[in-house]
Design an enzyme around this catalytic site. Structure first.
Site, mmCIF file in Angstrom:
data_model
loop_
_atom_site.group_PDB
_atom_site.id
_atom_site.type_symbol
_atom_site.label_atom_id
_atom_site.label_comp_id
_atom_site.label_asym_id
_atom_site.label_seq_id
_atom_site.Cartn_x
_atom_site.Cartn_y
_atom_site.Cartn_z
ATOM 1 C CD GLU A 40 -1.193 0.261 3.700
ATOM 2 O OE1 GLU A 40 -1.656 1.406 3.742
ATOM 3 O OE2 GLU A 40 -1.442 -0.625 4.543
ATOM 4 C CB CYS A 69 -2.501 -4.371 6.376
ATOM 5 S SG CYS A 69 -2.163 -2.796 7.142
ATOM 6 C CG HIS A 93 -3.013 -6.688 10.234
ATOM 7 N ND1 HIS A 93 -1.762 -6.348 9.763
ATOM 8 C CD2 HIS A 93 -3.657 -5.519 10.485
ATOM 9 C CE1 HIS A 93 -1.681 -5.023 9.702
ATOM 10 N NE2 HIS A 93 -2.810 -4.498 10.138
#
Ligand code: ACO
Length: 458
Positions: free
Chosen positions: A82, A116, A247
């Site tokens: 990203e 993410c 995550h």
């Protein structure tokens, strides 16, 4: 092909870091907020010598070198990121430089972007390619890389940077568990990067946490459903999970996430049996609650969170904690974050502990995209086996972390200002010293008058 999965992993993080305890003092927040509240120790960051291309070149080159890969054997290469410096040209196309000499230009795949989550989609694509009719017998590589920086404020301490590359193919030591995948996607403005002239996101921290946990709920519900059906096990729950990785923007979130999964199990458990009541004792008063009702009031949500964390603490220590090493030391790497947890788990646990185990992954990218899926560790622990090789290749990570250079918060801020002031400039020569880079790292030499970037390897 059988046993399709991850054959090798390479981890790269910046050479420089700032200490979170010192950052607390420097930022003037209450002592313990970043270290205890968020569970962080140090945060990696890059100077103006590194960008998304250099991080990706570094990690890919290291993966190829360490595993003596022949460039001709790679048929797919994907990048999840990203950290965009170009609206058209992919990072993947930059990486093709590493294949030039070999003459291999026949490599599928481009970049995937959604906060993410891009790395996970790149991984899914590569696994699917190996399983598909398009597969030609060669291997795939997934590169996940990002630089996570925030404007001054409460999010800044949850930054980080890094890159992880994974080699994908058949007969792997980490095998994707077929059918065990659930996905949740929806539209949200929790964290996004609409300002093309800035490296910083616009972030609504509280909303991003709500979205994260809502996605976790949906994914776990779906994942358990798959487990029940696929294994004809109506009680499929955390007992069937050997390790869970998440995550991890900050490591406390992994503990809260695991606690949340246990709360799910509790609500769906059958009331009455002695062992069930004992296990979930701390949660007894919430027995009649519906999952959707838990977030109705903030006070109630906090109460439930605390009780679930208490209830799951011991199992958390065993099934999640070993995966948090890199997250605590480097911070949020964005797309590589989840795979950093995988790497940490693999170098923290012994091969006997890991053998044959199921690892459940939760991937989250704001905006939002999320998935829960699992991999099975191979049983083959004989010397020279793919699993032994994989684990050995990750053993140097703690020493590499320890060899990094600590930078004081005031200097860290100067570097951030340097990046901010020169973001996307043409005719630019970086000023950070290449001494602050570890050997083998690619770095930016200059950006010319047409925004073309040139790199060198240290
Ligand atoms: N000692 C111990 N704990 C403390 C202290 C202290 N002195 N001070 C605060 N804390 C605790 C708080 O109680 C809180 O813990 P809790 O939630 O378990 O109660 C924790 O530290 C954080 O404090 P908050 O006041 O909630 O922090 P704040 O709201 O300022 O910022 C946030 C936290 C929202 C995560 C912010 O860092 C942020 O916006 N980060 C970026 C967004 C993000 O990472 N979102 C996650 C998913 S999306 C993604 O990955 C980008």
């Amino acid at each position: 092909p059988e046993n399709v999965g991850i054959l090798a992993i390479e981890v790269y993080f910046p050479y420089t870091f700032v200490n979170q305890e010192k950052l607390e003092e420097f930022d003037g927040v209450s002592k313990g907020k970043y270290t205890i509240g968020l569970g962080q120790k140090n945060m990696g960051f890059c100077g103006d010598r590194e960008d998304i291309n250099s991080l990706s070149l570094t990690v890919l080159n290291k993966l190829m070198e360490r595993n003596s890969l022949n460039p001709m054997d790679i048929g797919r290469l994907e990048v999840g990121t990203e950290t965009l410096i170009d609206k058209s040209k992919s990072v993947k196309s930059v990486l093709m430089q590493l294949f030039e000499e070999s003459g291999n230009s026949s490599i599928e795949g481009v970049d995937t972007t959604n906060a993410c989550y891009g790395g996970t989609q790149a991984l899914f694509n590569s696994l699917a390619w190996v399983e598909s009719s398009a597969w030609d017998g060669r291997l795939a590589i997934v590169v996940t890389a990002d630089i996570a920086v925030y404007a001054a404020g409460s999010a800044r301490s949850t930054g980080g940077a890094g890159a992880i590359a994974m080699l994908i193919g058949p007969n792997a030591p980490l095998v994707m568990e077929r059918g065990m995948r659930s996905v949740h996607m929806e539209h949200a403005y929790d964290f996004y990067k609409p300002n093309m002239s800035s490296e910083y996101p616009i972030v609504d921290g509280k909303l991003s946490l709500q979205c994260y946990f809502r996605a976790l709920d949906q994914c776990y519900r779906g994942y358990k459903e798959k487990g029940r059906t696929l294994y004809s096990n109506p009680h499929f729950n955390l007992d069937d999970v050997d390790y869970a990785i998440f995550h991890t923007p900050f490591s406390k979130i992994a503990q809260k996430s695991f606690a949340r999964l246990m709360f799910h199990d509790f609500l769906y458990s059958t009331k009455g049996s002695g062992s069930v009541e004992e296990r979930y004792q701390a949660l007894a008063e919430y027995r009649n609650l519906k999952l959707e009702e838990t977030f109705q009031s903030e006070v109630k949500a906090k109460e439930i969170e605390r009780a679930s964390m208490k209830c799951s603490q011991k199992i958390f220590d065993r099934k999640v904690l070993p995966s948090l090493y890199l997250a605590r030391e480097v911070g949020n790497m964005y797309t590589p974050s989840l795979y950093g947890c995988l790497a940490s788990l693999l170098f923290s646990e012994s091969i006997q502990e890991l053998r044959g185990k199921r690892v459940v992954f939760f991937s989250y990218g704001s905006g939002l995209a999320s998935a829960m899926f699992s991999f099975q560790v191979s049983h083959d622990v004989t010397s020279g086996s793919p699993l032994v090789k994989l684990l050995e290749s990750l053993k140097d990570i703690p020493a590499r972390l320890a060899a990094r250079k600590e930078v004081e918060p005031v200097e860290f801020l100067k570097v951030l200002a340097l990046r901010e002031n020169n973001y996307n400039k043409k005719n630019y020569c970086p000023t950070c010293s290449d001494e602050d880079l570890s050997t083998g790292t690619y770095f930016l030499i200059n950006v010319d008058e047409k925004f073309r970037r040139a790199y060198k390897r240290k």
